[in-house]
Design an enzyme around this catalytic site. Structure first.
Site, short mmCIF file in Angstrom:
data_model
loop_
_atom_site.label_atom_id
_atom_site.label_comp_id
_atom_site.label_asym_id
_atom_site.label_seq_id
_atom_site.Cartn_x
_atom_site.Cartn_y
_atom_site.Cartn_z
N HIS A 118 -6.57 19.02 1.86
CA HIS A 118 -6.60 17.76 2.62
C HIS A 118 -5.19 17.23 2.89
O HIS A 118 -5.01 16.35 3.71
CB HIS A 118 -7.42 16.71 1.86
N ASP A 152 1.59 12.79 6.32
CA ASP A 152 0.20 12.61 5.94
C ASP A 152 -0.59 13.83 6.40
O ASP A 152 -0.34 14.34 7.51
CB ASP A 152 -0.36 11.35 6.63
P1 ADP Z 1 -5.56 8.68 1.96
O1 ADP Z 1 -6.69 9.66 1.86
O2 ADP Z 1 -4.22 9.28 1.70
O3 ADP Z 1 -5.75 7.44 1.15
P2 ADP Z 1 -6.49 8.11 4.69
O4 ADP Z 1 -5.95 7.20 5.73
O5 ADP Z 1 -6.80 9.47 5.19
O6 ADP Z 1 -5.46 8.14 3.48
O7 ADP Z 1 -7.82 7.51 4.08
C1 ADP Z 1 -7.88 6.23 3.52
C2 ADP Z 1 -9.35 5.87 3.38
O8 ADP Z 1 -9.47 4.75 2.52
C3 ADP Z 1 -9.97 5.46 4.71
O9 ADP Z 1 -11.21 6.12 4.86
C4 ADP Z 1 -10.18 3.96 4.57
O10 ADP Z 1 -11.32 3.46 5.23
C5 ADP Z 1 -10.38 3.83 3.08
N1 ADP Z 1 -10.06 2.47 2.66
C6 ADP Z 1 -9.03 1.71 3.00
N2 ADP Z 1 -9.10 0.50 2.41
C7 ADP Z 1 -10.20 0.51 1.69
C8 ADP Z 1 -10.83 -0.43 0.85
N3 ADP Z 1 -10.31 -1.60 0.62
N4 ADP Z 1 -11.97 -0.06 0.25
C9 ADP Z 1 -12.49 1.16 0.45
N5 ADP Z 1 -11.94 2.09 1.22
C10 ADP Z 1 -10.82 1.76 1.83
O1 F6P Z 2 -5.86 12.15 0.59
C1 F6P Z 2 -5.72 12.75 -0.63
C2 F6P Z 2 -6.52 12.09 -1.74
O2 F6P Z 2 -6.42 12.86 -2.91
C3 F6P Z 2 -7.98 11.93 -1.43
O3 F6P Z 2 -8.70 13.09 -1.64
C4 F6P Z 2 -8.35 10.79 -2.32
O4 F6P Z 2 -9.47 10.11 -1.88
C5 F6P Z 2 -7.13 9.91 -2.24
O5 F6P Z 2 -6.06 10.79 -2.01
C6 F6P Z 2 -6.99 9.04 -3.48
O6 F6P Z 2 -6.40 9.76 -4.52
P1 F6P Z 2 -6.86 9.77 -6.03
O7 F6P Z 2 -8.11 10.58 -6.10
O8 F6P Z 2 -5.72 10.39 -6.75
O9 F6P Z 2 -7.09 8.34 -6.41
#
Ligand code: ADP
Ligand code: F6P
Length: 481
Positions: free
Chosen positions: A167, A379
């Site tokens: 990912h 990212d």
């Molecule tokens: P990463 O996986 O690195 O955190 P992404 O942008 O790919 O970054 O994904 C972030 C995810 O977290 C998104 O699906 C977003 O909707 C979710 N997210 C952001 N803020 C919240 C929150 N307050 N509660 C639950 N999910 C959240």
């Molecule tokens: O985007 C990478 C990732 O490891 C996701 O798979 C996961 O939801 C997010 O980062 C949060 O990370 P962690 O599982 O370490 O809290």
């Protein structure tokens, strides 16, 4: 022909235990990956294996398995000890692989014990897989925490089809070569039959690392995939950009509660415009750079003072890891300094929220924003960029997107792409976004939404599953058997 069952392996289970007034309850997590994979498990049958996120406890296992059954699948919880968690999760996963794969070499701590525990805990996951493995299921392992699982499975005699999806990004050779266990990690990866990555950039990087570090592997490429012949097996490397459940977001954006919250946010903003950012508290997300770019915008456009706001949500994450803790202090210092410089009675330039917010609030903020500012320094994909567009059922709003997010490779036609390190460049893109006429916003947003409607997470799962079904599995390569 009977469909092959699927075993999904990920670091976290899609379920977690929550305590409600002292009573432990298992709950299904939300999130695109879970939404996309559950139908596959329900249709084909299968098991999800992952970390229970709690101490070993028979009651926890029962709760998790019962909740999984309610959701129509089976699960096997894994329990890691505190020492394993420190070395495998906080150590190798998040102080070696995560920073290395995001080009943050300065955040890496190459401790030999981390690598030892990484393999040990990956082997624990492999043991759990073997406990349910009957020789005919498709095994699908997820993400950087579990790159060694296939190797551990092979050691345990598993000859089945094992696929992996990363990912995160995969770094260039110059960065990857710094890893003391660089060749070992690639050899572990080559025990998979299919290696999926987010973008073409990532597949190119992996292939060039393999050419340099595993020269005995023979590589060929077609227009869709790379093929590696190694120790009598053929491994497929291909990009599969992950996505979101577009329809689910678009529908949720129409729910009365979201509509109501959107109206209330817009009313509170008055005549001003809103720039919105939401990220985990992670140094890869470029939050300090973004704040400084916003400060630069207010400095060069004093007419915007009092007329624009940045709402920045920072969701606490991986708080035991040193780099993450330091980042919080840095963000808060910058917020205080910019707010101190520009605030006027009745108007604050940055609304900083350091906590998780309810989903309806997140969707309402996506809908109320004039601009989404998504500027990670690197990212794998970035789902926030895609979710913002899916919720814009009005076709308004502008996406300012880092060219170093995987999403940029797909969304460059509708988004304003920026180099997040170029503060003046980001400030300029913000100006352009805030001043963009509605018809241009609509033209761009429609393009993005048309694309995402089709390139959704269900398509991602189906394409990946189709390729797994066609890869040769262990011991059955055409050239050797
Ligand atoms: P990463 O996986 O690195 O955190 P992404 O942008 O790919 O970054 O994904 C972030 C995810 O977290 C998104 O699906 C977003 O909707 C979710 N997210 C952001 N803020 C919240 C929150 N307050 N509660 C639950 N999910 C959240
Ligand atoms: O985007 C990478 C990732 O490891 C996701 O798979 C996961 O939801 C997010 O980062 C949060 O990370 P962690 O599982 O370490 O809290």
């Amino acid at each position: 022909m009977k469909e092959r069952e699927v075993v999904i392996v990920s670091n976290r289970l899609p379920l977690s235990i929550k305590h409600d007034q002292g009573v432990a309850k298992a709950r299904r997590s939300s999130g695109g990956l879970v939404t996309a994979l559950l139908p596959i498990l329900r249709d084909k049958g299968g098991v999800w294996i992952g970390n229970a996120g709690t101490h070993e406890d028979e009651h926890a296992t029962e709760l998790l398995q019962q909740e999984a059954r309610n959701e129509g699948f089976a699960c096997v919880p894994i329990y890691v000890t505190e020492q394993e968690d420190r070395n495998f999760y906080e150590g190798f996963s998040n102080q070696v692989l995560w920073p290395l794969f995001h080009d943050f070499i300065g955040e890496c701590r190459f401790e030999p014990a981390y690598w030892e525990f990484y393999r040990k805990v990956n082997a624990k996951f492999a043991d759990a897989v073997m406990s349910v493995y009957r020789g005919d299921q498709t095994l699908w392992v997820h993400d950087y925490q579990l790159m060694h699982v296939a190797a551990a499975l092979r050691e345990r005699g598993c000859k089945g089809r094992v696929a992996f999806f990363l990912h995160t990004p995969f770094p260039s050779y110059d960065v990857f070569a710094k890893l003391p266990w660089r060749r070992d990690l690639l050899l572990s990866l080559l025990q998979y039959d299919l290696i999926g990555l987010q973008t073409e950039r990532d597949t190119r990087n992996l292939v060039s690392c393999l050419r340099r570090l595993v020269p005995e592997a023979v590589m060929t490429s077609t227009h869709t995939a790379h093929h590696v012949m190694f120790q009598g097996r053929r491994i497929v490397i291909q990009d599969f950009p992950i996505s979101i459940d577009f329809e689910e977001f678009a529908q949720a954006a129409r729910e009365p509660e979201v509509e109501e919250r959107t109206r209330s946010i817009i009313a509170r903003m008055g005549m001003g415009q809103m720039i919105f950012g939401v990220d985990r508290q992670d140094y890869t997300k470029g939050i300090p750079h973004r704040l400084r770019a916003y400060g630069a915008l207010l400095r060069r456009r004093p007419d915007l003072v009092g007329r624009v706001r940045l709402v920045q949500i920072v969701v606490p994450s991986r708080q035991n890891i040193p780099g993450y803790e330091a980042l919080k202090a840095r963000i808060e210092h910058l917020v205080a300094s910019i707010n101190g410089e520009f605030t006027q009675p009745g108007w604050v330039p940055i609304h900083y929220i350091h906590r998780s917010i309810p989903r309806e609030e997140l969707l309402a903020l996506y809908r109320a924003a004039n601009v989404a500012l998504v500027t990670p320094l690197k990212d794998g994909m970035n789902l926030v960029a895609k979710e913002f567009c899916a919720t814009r059922i009005d076709d308004h709003g502008v996406l300012v997107l880092s060219e170093f997010a995987g999403a940029a490779a797909e969304m460059y036609r509708g988004a304003l792409l920026v180099n997040p390190f170029d503060l003046e460049g980001v400030a300029g893109a913000l100006e352009q976004a805030l001043e963009m006429p509605l018809n241009q916003q609509q033209e761009r947003m429609r393009k993005l939404r048309r694309f995402l409607k089709h390139a959704n997470v269900h398509r991602w799962v189906n394409e990946f599953m189709q390729v797994i079904e066609h890869v040769n599995h262990h011991g059955s390569t055409r050239s050797n058997h």
